[in-house]
Design a protein around this motif. Structure first.
Motif, PDB file in Angstrom:
ATOM      1  N   VAL A 114       0.817  -1.209   0.000  1.00 48.41           N
ATOM      2  CA  VAL A 114       0.000   0.000   0.000  1.00 48.41           C
ATOM      3  C   VAL A 114       0.854   1.263   0.000  1.00 48.41           C
ATOM      4  N   GLY A 115       2.129   1.156   0.441  1.00 52.71           N
ATOM      5  CA  GLY A 115       2.999   2.331   0.425  1.00 52.71           C
ATOM      6  C   GLY A 115       2.432   3.469   1.230  1.00 52.71           C
ATOM      7  N   SER A 116       2.180   4.607   0.578  1.00 52.76           N
ATOM      8  CA  SER A 116       1.593   5.769   1.242  1.00 52.76           C
ATOM      9  C   SER A 116       0.134   5.979   0.873  1.00 52.76           C
ATOM     10  N   GLY A 117      -0.440   5.056   0.099  1.00 56.60           N
ATOM     11  CA  GLY A 117      -1.870   5.097  -0.193  1.00 56.60           C
ATOM     12  C   GLY A 117      -2.263   5.725  -1.507  1.00 56.60           C
ATOM     13  N   ALA A 118      -1.300   6.184  -2.317  1.00 53.26           N
ATOM     14  CA  ALA A 118      -1.645   6.881  -3.562  1.00 53.26           C
ATOM     15  C   ALA A 118      -2.422   5.994  -4.524  1.00 53.26           C
ATOM     16  N   LEU A 119      -1.934   4.772  -4.763  1.00 55.38           N
ATOM     17  CA  LEU A 119      -2.620   3.885  -5.701  1.00 55.38           C
ATOM     18  C   LEU A 119      -3.962   3.442  -5.148  1.00 55.38           C
ATOM     19  N   SER A 120      -4.053   3.245  -3.839  1.00 57.13           N
ATOM     20  CA  SER A 120      -5.325   2.840  -3.233  1.00 57.13           C
ATOM     21  C   SER A 120      -6.419   3.857  -3.536  1.00 57.13           C
ATOM     22  N   MET A 121      -6.077   5.145  -3.520  1.00 61.96           N
ATOM     23  CA  MET A 121      -7.059   6.185  -3.809  1.00 61.96           C
ATOM     24  C   MET A 121      -7.596   6.050  -5.229  1.00 61.96           C
ATOM     25  N   ALA A 122      -6.682   5.828  -6.189  1.00 62.64           N
ATOM     26  CA  ALA A 122      -7.111   5.675  -7.579  1.00 62.64           C
ATOM     27  C   ALA A 122      -7.984   4.434  -7.750  1.00 62.64           C
ATOM     28  N   VAL A 133     -11.916  -2.618  -2.336  1.00 61.54           N
ATOM     29  CA  VAL A 133     -10.459  -2.625  -2.423  1.00 61.54           C
ATOM     30  C   VAL A 133      -9.921  -3.138  -1.092  1.00 61.54           C
ATOM     31  N   HIS A 134      -9.146  -4.214  -1.150  1.00 56.93           N
ATOM     32  CA  HIS A 134      -8.541  -4.794   0.048  1.00 56.93           C
ATOM     33  C   HIS A 134      -7.028  -4.720  -0.132  1.00 56.93           C
ATOM     34  N   SER A 135      -6.389  -3.945   0.719  1.00 60.11           N
ATOM     35  CA  SER A 135      -4.947  -3.735   0.628  1.00 60.11           C
ATOM     36  C   SER A 135      -4.221  -4.618   1.639  1.00 60.11           C
ATOM     37  N   PHE A 136      -3.042  -5.088   1.235  1.00 58.46           N
ATOM     38  CA  PHE A 136      -2.183  -5.886   2.104  1.00 58.46           C
ATOM     39  C   PHE A 136      -0.825  -5.191   2.181  1.00 58.46           C
ATOM     40  N   GLU A 137      -0.308  -5.058   3.380  1.00 55.33           N
ATOM     41  CA  GLU A 137       0.940  -4.339   3.591  1.00 55.33           C
ATOM     42  C   GLU A 137       1.767  -5.051   4.659  1.00 55.33           C
ATOM     43  N   PRO A 158     -13.095   5.320   3.710  1.00 52.60           N
ATOM     44  CA  PRO A 158     -14.109   4.689   2.848  1.00 52.60           C
ATOM     45  C   PRO A 158     -14.583   3.357   3.441  1.00 52.60           C
ATOM     46  N   ASP A 159     -15.890   3.131   3.409  1.00 49.57           N
ATOM     47  CA  ASP A 159     -16.456   1.907   3.967  1.00 49.57           C
ATOM     48  C   ASP A 159     -16.046   0.659   3.190  1.00 49.57           C
ATOM     49  N   ASN A 160     -15.694   0.832   1.922  1.00 48.02           N
ATOM     50  CA  ASN A 160     -15.386  -0.334   1.086  1.00 48.02           C
ATOM     51  C   ASN A 160     -13.882  -0.561   0.939  1.00 48.02           C
ATOM     52  N   TRP A 161     -13.108   0.002   1.873  1.00 49.71           N
ATOM     53  CA  TRP A 161     -11.654  -0.228   1.861  1.00 49.71           C
ATOM     54  C   TRP A 161     -11.233  -0.874   3.167  1.00 49.71           C
ATOM     55  N   SER A 162     -10.388  -1.882   3.082  1.00 47.48           N
ATOM     56  CA  SER A 162      -9.831  -2.518   4.268  1.00 47.48           C
ATOM     57  C   SER A 162      -8.354  -2.761   4.033  1.00 47.48           C
ATOM     58  N   ILE A 163      -7.614  -2.918   5.115  1.00 53.72           N
ATOM     59  CA  ILE A 163      -6.189  -3.166   4.998  1.00 53.72           C
ATOM     60  C   ILE A 163      -5.775  -4.223   6.009  1.00 53.72           C
ATOM     61  N   THR A 164      -4.968  -5.163   5.556  1.00 52.65           N
ATOM     62  CA  THR A 164      -4.443  -6.222   6.391  1.00 52.65           C
ATOM     63  C   THR A 164      -2.927  -6.102   6.444  1.00 52.65           C
ATOM     64  N   VAL A 185      -3.380  -6.146  -7.893  1.00 47.27           N
ATOM     65  CA  VAL A 185      -2.360  -5.151  -8.211  1.00 47.27           C
ATOM     66  C   VAL A 185      -1.208  -5.330  -7.230  1.00 47.27           C
ATOM     67  N   LEU A 186      -0.011  -5.572  -7.747  1.00 49.17           N
ATOM     68  CA  LEU A 186       1.154  -5.857  -6.922  1.00 49.17           C
ATOM     69  C   LEU A 186       2.172  -4.726  -7.048  1.00 49.17           C
ATOM     70  N   ASP A 187       2.418  -4.043  -5.940  1.00 47.71           N
ATOM     71  CA  ASP A 187       3.442  -2.999  -5.886  1.00 47.71           C
ATOM     72  C   ASP A 187       4.377  -3.380  -4.750  1.00 47.71           C
ATOM     73  N   MET A 188       5.313  -4.276  -5.041  1.00 47.82           N
ATOM     74  CA  MET A 188       6.149  -4.853  -4.000  1.00 47.82           C
ATOM     75  C   MET A 188       7.481  -5.290  -4.584  1.00 47.82           C
ATOM     76  N   LEU A 189       8.435  -5.593  -3.720  1.00 49.78           N
ATOM     77  CA  LEU A 189       9.781  -5.922  -4.172  1.00 49.78           C
ATOM     78  C   LEU A 189       9.845  -7.253  -4.905  1.00 49.78           C
ATOM     79  N   THR A 190       9.136  -8.262  -4.416  1.00 48.72           N
ATOM     80  CA  THR A 190       9.243  -9.613  -4.982  1.00 48.72           C
ATOM     81  C   THR A 190       7.858 -10.157  -5.331  1.00 48.72           C
ATOM     82  N   PRO A 191       7.197  -9.603  -6.334  1.00 50.20           N
ATOM     83  CA  PRO A 191       5.835 -10.054  -6.657  1.00 50.20           C
ATOM     84  C   PRO A 191       5.760 -11.499  -7.110  1.00 50.20           C
TER      85      PRO A 191
END
Length: 345
Positions: A114-122, A133-137, A158-164, A185-191
């Motif tokens: 999720v980084g700083s959340g920029a892509l999650s917003m889009a 949208v379910h983010s994993f960090e 947002p009610d439809n966003w969660s993060i684990t 969507v994978l934004d990570m070092l070793t996808p």
């Protein structure tokens, strides 16, 4: 879902709104409106009360006679000025991810890193109030920063966003059954390490799209996709943006441009038991030497190795305090799973 105030330009500017003041030289200043407050420049003051209650697109003058345009920040403006714990996905890349990844209203989207959340917003804008949208960090502090920025952007969580907080490979099978996710969507070092879990969760025809920084990461992920035999032939690309100077007949490219920020890799999930079409290749003169393959694939991928800029120590703690500060609400630190938490950050 809590809607972002800046998506409704007809609304009057109110206390707590974030606005952008632009002077005649194009310099931008972002402030949060508050009754009785003043915006200071070295050439004069602007009273917030002169702006509150009015609409966007107005011109206000400071006490020194300098005019400023007033608008709510766009997505790009917000992303490039928000508190950052990790490097953000630039708008030129998030736009491609949303369009080429075919993020549609109502989609179930999993995001890793999720980084700083920029892509999650889009992504949240693209799926709309009926999507998820379910983010994993991996890092709890990044999850905290992202949650604050997202709540700030949408004027509430947002009610439809969660993060684990956790490893996608371990947490994704616990969160979603086989074939129940539309997009990953994978934004990570070793996808490439997540592909077993991703291929199980994605529905047939679903899209996986990865954002990686370096050529070795690009190569490893593409080859890993092919090795699974679960995905169509990957597409790889990067985007570069170059502005133009236009002033009468003086029309030329800008001297500066937003060049390489990352590579995008896109592939689609095949139906279970169906092999993808084999890509026709030109015959190679000889196989790569073992030592060359080892040099390319074996070294550990780290943030330092790929040149990622990540806040550390005091700066990271400061960013965590600033993210979501505009809402003036206290949000608990993200735990193992914050899906049930309705507090804003």
């Amino acid at each position: 879902m809590t809607e972002a105030s800046h998506t409704e330009p007809h609304r009057a500017l109110k206390t707590g709104d974030k606005i952008q003041l632009t002077d005649p030289k194009g310099r931008m200043h972002t402030i949060v409106l508050a009754p009785g407050e003043l915006f200071h420049t070295h050439k004069g003051l602007i009273e917030h009360d002169d702006i509150i209650g009015r609409t966007e697109g107005i011109i206000v003058s400071n006490t020194g006679g300098i005019d400023f345009q007033v608008f709510r920040p766009r997505y790009e403006d917000f992303v490039l000025s928000m508190p950052r714990g990790a490097a953000v996905v630039y708008p030129k890349d998030s736009g491609l991810i949303v369009t080429l990844g075919d993020i549609f209203p109502g989609a179930v989207v999993v995001e890793a890193g999720v980084g700083s959340g920029a892509l999650s917003m889009a992504l949240l804008r693209a799926v709309g109030p009926t999507g998820v949208v379910h983010s994993f960090e991996l890092r709890e502090e990044f999850a905290t920063i992202a949650a604050g920025n997202i709540a700030d952007f949408f004027d509430g969580r947002p009610d439809n966003w969660s993060i684990t907080v956790g490893d996608l490979s371990e947490e994704l099978p616990l969160a979603y059954g086989d074939g129940t996710v539309d997009r990953v969507v994978l934004d990570m070092l070793t996808p490439w390490n997540t592909l077993d879990a991703v291929s199980s969760a994605l529905a047939p025809g679903g899209v996986v799209i990865a954002y990686v920084a370096t050529v070795p990461q690009l190569s490893r992920f593409v080859e890993a996709l092919r090795a699974t035999e679960c995905f169509s032939e990957p597409q790889s690309m990067e985007a570069m943006v170059r502005g133009w100077h236009v002033d009468g007949l003086a029309v030329r490219p800008d001297h500066r441009m937003v060049a390489h920020t990352g590579f995008l890799v896109i592939a689609r999930r095949m139906a279970p038991g169906v092999l993808p079409l084999e890509k026709k290749k030109r015959p190679q003169g000889s196989a790569a030497a073992r030592e060359d393959v080892d040099a390319w694939t074996k070294p550990e991928v780290t943030e330092a190795a790929v040149g990622a800029r990540v806040a550390q120590g005091k700066k990271l703690r400061r960013v965590m305090r600033e993210a979501g500060k505009r809402l003036d609400r206290e949000v608990p630190t993200t735990g193992s799973n914050t899906q049930e938490s309705k507090e804003d950050q």
